[in-house]
Design a protein around this motif. Structure first.
Motif: not given
Length: 99
Positions: A19-31, A48-58, A81-82
């Motif tokens: 998955t490419l793109g920040e929003e899609l990546i964050l959505k995939n992490i949540q799901n 970086k903080k946004k993605i790492i925090n989401k990864c840690t939470t989920y 970038v991710a």
């Protein structure tokens, strides 16, 4: 750092397991679809903080890898970038190559 993961990344991209793109990546992490997230070393601090925090939470695994240019070249796209890997088989191989 082991550069074999770049070949694997290209293969995963062609297999449509990324998955490419920040929003899609964050959505995939949540799901819980993202199995591992590869983060470029030169990513902005806020992203970086946004993605790492989401990864840690989920509880999604993440790794810091080469810069955005190298990541983009591995998949044949411009600077990335991710990248989220959404296949457990590929994710397992990335974990062994990047450990």
């Amino acid at each position: 750092m082991n550069k074999q993961y770049l070949n694997l990344l290209g293969l995963a991209f062609r297999a449509r397991k990324c998955t490419l793109g920040e929003e899609l990546i964050l959505k995939n992490i949540q799901n819980k679809q993202a199995k591992i997230v590869l983060i470029a070393s030169d990513i902005s601090e806020s992203t970086k903080k946004k993605i790492i925090n989401k990864c840690t939470t989920y509880e999604v695994d993440y790794r810091s890898v080469d810069n955005r240019e190298v990541l983009g070249q591995a998949i044949g796209k411009s600077n990335r970038v991710a990248i989220a890997i959404i296949d457990e088989g590929f994710a397992k191989k990335f974990r062994t190559l990047l450990s």
